[in-house]
Motif scaffolding. Sequence first.
Motif, PDB file in Angstrom:
ATOM      1  N   MET A   1       1.583   1.389 -21.432  1.00 56.98           N
ATOM      2  CA  MET A   1       1.330   2.997 -21.260  1.00 56.98           C
ATOM      3  C   MET A   1       1.495   3.545 -19.889  1.00 56.98           C
ATOM      4  O   MET A   1       0.768   2.594 -18.909  1.00 56.98           O
ATOM      5  N   LEU A   2       2.232   4.164 -19.900  1.00 63.48           N
ATOM      6  CA  LEU A   2       2.012   4.886 -18.032  1.00 63.48           C
ATOM      7  C   LEU A   2       1.268   5.575 -17.789  1.00 63.48           C
ATOM      8  O   LEU A   2       0.815   6.339 -18.636  1.00 63.48           O
ATOM      9  N   LEU A   3       0.307   5.283 -16.744  1.00 66.00           N
ATOM     10  CA  LEU A   3      -0.542   5.877 -16.732  1.00 66.00           C
ATOM     11  C   LEU A   3      -0.710   7.419 -15.881  1.00 66.00           C
ATOM     12  O   LEU A   3       0.849   7.182 -14.304  1.00 66.00           O
ATOM     13  N   ARG A   4      -0.204   8.389 -15.889  1.00 66.93           N
ATOM     14  CA  ARG A   4       0.356   9.510 -15.058  1.00 66.93           C
ATOM     15  C   ARG A   4      -0.894   9.562 -14.301  1.00 66.93           C
ATOM     16  O   ARG A   4      -2.004  10.179 -14.702  1.00 66.93           O
ATOM     17  N   ASN A   5      -0.635  11.149 -12.660  1.00 69.74           N
ATOM     18  CA  ASN A   5      -1.678  11.721 -11.921  1.00 69.74           C
ATOM     19  C   ASN A   5      -2.764  10.894 -11.488  1.00 69.74           C
ATOM     20  O   ASN A   5      -4.093  11.492 -11.191  1.00 69.74           O
ATOM     21  N   VAL A   6      -3.089   9.483 -11.449  1.00 69.89           N
ATOM     22  CA  VAL A   6      -3.401   8.224 -10.570  1.00 69.89           C
ATOM     23  C   VAL A   6      -3.352   8.789  -9.504  1.00 69.89           C
ATOM     24  O   VAL A   6      -2.506   7.879  -8.736  1.00 69.89           O
ATOM     25  N   VAL A   7      -3.969   8.820  -8.854  1.00 73.49           N
ATOM     26  CA  VAL A   7      -3.633   8.706  -7.204  1.00 73.49           C
ATOM     27  C   VAL A   7      -5.307   8.467  -6.250  1.00 73.49           C
ATOM     28  O   VAL A   7      -5.996   7.943  -6.815  1.00 73.49           O
ATOM     29  N   PRO A   8      -4.374   7.052  -5.704  1.00 78.45           N
ATOM     30  CA  PRO A   8      -4.909   5.533  -5.277  1.00 78.45           C
ATOM     31  C   PRO A   8      -5.488   6.753  -4.187  1.00 78.45           C
ATOM     32  O   PRO A   8      -5.402   7.786  -3.137  1.00 78.45           O
ATOM     33  N   VAL A   9      -6.989   6.486  -3.688  1.00 77.77           N
ATOM     34  CA  VAL A   9      -7.740   6.477  -2.449  1.00 77.77           C
ATOM     35  C   VAL A   9      -7.564   5.874  -1.364  1.00 77.77           C
ATOM     36  O   VAL A   9      -7.124   5.325  -1.101  1.00 77.77           O
ATOM     37  N   SER A  10      -7.049   7.230  -0.374  1.00 75.71           N
ATOM     38  CA  SER A  10      -7.109   6.140   0.725  1.00 75.71           C
ATOM     39  C   SER A  10      -7.858   6.675   1.786  1.00 75.71           C
ATOM     40  O   SER A  10      -8.727   7.156   1.721  1.00 75.71           O
ATOM     41  N   PHE A  11      -8.506   5.336   2.545  1.00 79.30           N
ATOM     42  CA  PHE A  11      -9.777   5.426   3.598  1.00 79.30           C
ATOM     43  C   PHE A  11      -8.360   6.002   5.320  1.00 79.30           C
ATOM     44  O   PHE A  11      -7.953   5.007   5.800  1.00 79.30           O
ATOM     45  N   ASN A  12      -8.677   7.462   5.570  1.00 79.67           N
ATOM     46  CA  ASN A  12      -8.385   7.281   6.988  1.00 79.67           C
ATOM     47  C   ASN A  12      -9.727   8.132   7.286  1.00 79.67           C
ATOM     48  O   ASN A  12      -9.442   9.011   6.847  1.00 79.67           O
ATOM     49  N   TYR A  13      -9.133   7.253   8.778  1.00 82.44           N
ATOM     50  CA  TYR A  13     -10.215   7.914   9.914  1.00 82.44           C
ATOM     51  C   TYR A  13     -10.069   9.128   9.945  1.00 82.44           C
ATOM     52  O   TYR A  13     -11.621   9.922  10.664  1.00 82.44           O
ATOM     53  N   GLN A  14      -9.373  10.061   9.935  1.00 79.37           N
ATOM     54  CA  GLN A  14      -9.523  11.317  10.184  1.00 79.37           C
ATOM     55  C   GLN A  14      -9.975  11.921  10.042  1.00 79.37           C
ATOM     56  O   GLN A  14     -10.857  13.529   9.794  1.00 79.37           O
ATOM     57  N   ASP A  15     -10.653  11.264   7.803  1.00 85.93           N
ATOM     58  CA  ASP A  15     -11.503  12.064   7.336  1.00 85.93           C
ATOM     59  C   ASP A  15     -12.640  12.028   7.557  1.00 85.93           C
ATOM     60  O   ASP A  15     -13.519  12.887   7.706  1.00 85.93           O
TER      61      ASP A  15
END
Length: 198
Positions: free
Chosen positions: A1-15
């Motif tokens: 099954m293909l999962l769509r619209n799953v965005v992995p959390v990225s950890f950017n120090y600028q945030d």
Amino acid sequence: MLLRNVVPVSFNYQDLITLFNNTFGDRFNTVLIAGEDEPVYLPADVQNRQHRIEFAHGFYASALHEIAHWLVAGEQRRLLVDYGYWYEPDGRDAKLQAEFEKVEITPQAIEWVLAASCGFKFDVSVDNLGGISIDRLSFKHKVHNRVMGYLKDGLSERAMLLINAFQDFYHTPVLSPELFNYQGLGTADANNIGTAHE
């Protein structure tokens, strides 16, 4: 099954910089900055009207750690370079390492709570590559006990302001003891390691 619209959390120090500065820049005249070298806290002076928390080399984990130290420091300490504390570099003997770990329990417990609020993986830092044998797990038990105390008794207003900002941004769950499980946790009770308020 293909999962769509799953965005992995990225950890950017600028945030972290944006969230911290939006939360505390005006209210406490303090900003978080990505430094080029070792971390340092610098109070406002003639050249810089704001207090500055400089974390190391753009590392996300370093930013969380330095924020935790700022959250621990009281009002008078925040007027001093590095809060007026000494730092013993790598190469500490067993006695100095024990002293280092004793004063690091509180900031690392707060750092762990901040990391959980971001969904970021935390591990304790013993910060000593000098060759002595260090029981990281025992230290982690002590930090964990302090975290459990914070979950039961609450954290400071400043800490909660930032935790809420992190949770809103990262969409992380309400803090609960289950978020702070780790490999080796069961050995803490077996070894009778400390209490939440030691």
